[in-house]
Write an enzyme that holds these catalytic residues in place. Structure first.
Site, PDB file in Angstrom:
ATOM      1  N   ASP A  91      -5.126  24.966  25.465  1.00  8.17           N
ATOM      2  CA  ASP A  91      -5.833  25.598  23.645  1.00  8.17           C
ATOM      3  C   ASP A  91      -7.364  24.667  23.356  1.00  8.17           C
ATOM      4  O   ASP A  91      -7.077  24.048  22.529  1.00  8.17           O
ATOM      5  CB  ASP A  91      -4.634  25.727  22.619  1.00  8.17           C
ATOM      6  N   HIS A 147      -5.915  30.280  27.444  1.00  6.83           N
ATOM      7  CA  HIS A 147      -6.257  29.846  26.013  1.00  6.83           C
ATOM      8  C   HIS A 147      -7.075  28.458  26.538  1.00  6.83           C
ATOM      9  O   HIS A 147      -7.351  27.352  25.672  1.00  6.83           O
ATOM     10  CB  HIS A 147      -4.867  29.928  25.414  1.00  6.83           C
ATOM     11  N   LEU A 198     -14.497  28.750  23.582  1.00  3.22           N
ATOM     12  CA  LEU A 198     -15.284  28.550  24.193  1.00  3.22           C
ATOM     13  C   LEU A 198     -16.752  28.327  23.489  1.00  3.22           C
ATOM     14  O   LEU A 198     -18.083  28.039  23.968  1.00  3.22           O
ATOM     15  CB  LEU A 198     -15.853  29.608  25.710  1.00  3.22           C
ATOM     16  N   ARG A 199     -16.815  29.080  22.453  1.00  2.65           N
ATOM     17  CA  ARG A 199     -17.219  28.632  20.733  1.00  2.65           C
ATOM     18  C   ARG A 199     -18.749  29.807  20.763  1.00  2.65           C
ATOM     19  O   ARG A 199     -19.063  29.685  20.282  1.00  2.65           O
ATOM     20  CB  ARG A 199     -17.879  27.386  19.985  1.00  2.65           C
ATOM     21  N   ASP A 254      -5.594  35.087  18.035  1.00  3.45           N
ATOM     22  CA  ASP A 254      -5.495  33.880  18.104  1.00  3.45           C
ATOM     23  C   ASP A 254      -6.189  33.249  16.969  1.00  3.45           C
ATOM     24  O   ASP A 254      -7.298  33.048  17.502  1.00  3.45           O
ATOM     25  CB  ASP A 254      -6.327  33.579  19.444  1.00  3.45           C
TER      26      ASP A 254
END
Length: 397
Positions: free
Chosen positions: A280, A47, A50-51, A138
């Site tokens: 997360d 989870h 990485l953007r 998510d």
């Protein structure tokens, strides 16, 4: 056996837990450079945000995977809240190209369940299936029962796992009901469709009990929790809101709950109800995490602090064993998500004590509730795929 993968370097030899000398775990492993250090399996985090593509100012594949390696991780699953969203082959390909170009460890993308993660129309699940480990929206709970059932049915046919962020928008975000009400709905649909199902970032005592009952029933379900839910409570958040100028480092989704919930999570860790620990990891810019708590972004970083925090607060205090922590951070997530890391190893000095300093992170994100904590456990080197992917530099740190 897991204990066969935990060793200690003593006077130039690698000693397996329980005695006996083993060969170096990977080719060209320079074990002679370390002494009185532990060799642990490479961790797997299922989870991670990485953007990239789309939000390079928060994180990139390069900075995110470097942060993961610094935390002892050799495999991570990336979340789909990107631009373009991996809801089509074309959208996913942009991320795959970035991973191939820049990742220093293994990255396994998750595809979106719905187009744009908007909860209105299914993503191209069949087209994505060959390149993703599972499907998730998510960050958003899928409110439509009918759409979730269709997603579970199709994912089951494709032999892929549904990875669910459980959040019923009909309840306040910080209420326990927001989480467990949707989990309860999802488990009914799992019962109906027979799909493989994984719940993200479990944070409530009711959720623990629902997962426990589902496993007793024999449903194909698993779940994760995160270090912040195991070590912090709502009281810590309220204290930060009252005393700190920028309490946003305690703001995450789902929000941290009460002490009863934390204890229930610990019970779930000990009895196997909770399968794994994930971070997360959700980096944001300083500006997005500054100022008024209500207005700042949800999400904290966690790749570089997960093991030291949990080793210090759970293992050294006797809450769980080192073997159980390693299982939850390595073997269990890798097996559940089909991520191979048998030859991956990390070298740790479990005796070294230091203070967590976010300004020294490899991640672009700096927002962590563990800033200033005294912890033990320093990752010294990481080996993945037969090569060194990380080496601790005390001058940089």
């Amino acid at each position: 056996m897991l204990t066969d993968r935990i060793g200690k370097i003593k006077k130039g030899k690698i000693v397996v837990n329980g005695g006996g000398v083993c060969n170096p775990p990977v080719a060209d492993f320079p074990f002679y450079e370390f002494d009185n250090c532990y060799i642990l399996p490479g961790f797997t985090d299922v989870h991670v945000h990485l953007r990239e593509p789309g939000f390079f100012y928060k994180e990139t594949v390069r900075t995110g995977t470097e942060a993961a390696a610094a935390g002892g991780f050799t495999g991570i699953c990336s979340m789909p809240n990107l631009k373009p969203c991996p809801d089509t082959e074309e959208g996913l390909q942009v991320q795959l190209d970035a991973i191939r170009e820049s990742a220093c460890i293994k990255v396994f993308p998750c595809g979106a369940i719905t187009r744009g993660q908007e909860g209105r129309k299914l993503a191209e699940l069949k087209a994505l299936a060959g390149d993703v480990v599972g499907f998730t929206d998510d960050g958003y709970g899928l409110m439509s029962d009918e759409l979730m059932e269709r997603a579970m049915t199709e994912a089951g046919e494709l032999k892929k796992i549904i990875v669910a962020h459980c959040e019923d928008e009909g309840w306040p975000k910080d209420s326990n009901e927001a989480e467990w009400k949707q989990l309860e709905r999802d488990l009914k649909l799992v019962r109906k469709t027979g799909c493989s199902y994984h719940m993200c970032h479990l944070s409530t005592r009711e959720g623990v009990e629902l997962i426990r009952e589902a496993k007793v029933e024999g449903l194909d379900v698993s779940c994760e929790t995160a270090p912040h839910y195991l070590t912090l409570t709502r009281e810590d958040v309220e204290r930060a809101k009252a005393e700190e100028p920028n309490p946003g480092r305690f703001k995450m989704n789902p929000p941290i709950k009460g002490e009863e919930d934390r204890q229930a999570l610990l019970d779930g860790v000990r009895d196997g109800t909770i399968d794994m620990i994930a971070t997360d990891h959700a980096p944001h810019s300083r500006e997005e995490k500054s100022g008024n708590f209500a207005d700042c972004a949800y999400g904290i970083v966690g790749l570089e602090t997960a093991f030291p925090v949990l080793y210090t607060r759970l293992v050294r205090t006797g809450e769980i064993s080192l073997e159980r922590l390693v299982e939850m951070m390595s073997t269990a997530p890798a097996n559940r998500f089909g991520i191979l890391n048998d030859s991956d190893r990390a070298v740790w000095n479990l005796d070294e004590e230091y203070e967590i300093d976010a300004d020294k992170f490899r991640s672009k994100g700096r927002s962590t509730p563990f800033e200033g904590w005294r912890v033990r456990g320093r990752c010294l080197a990481v080996y993945s795929g037969g090569r060194e992917v990380y080496r601790y530099d005390k001058d940089r740190a």
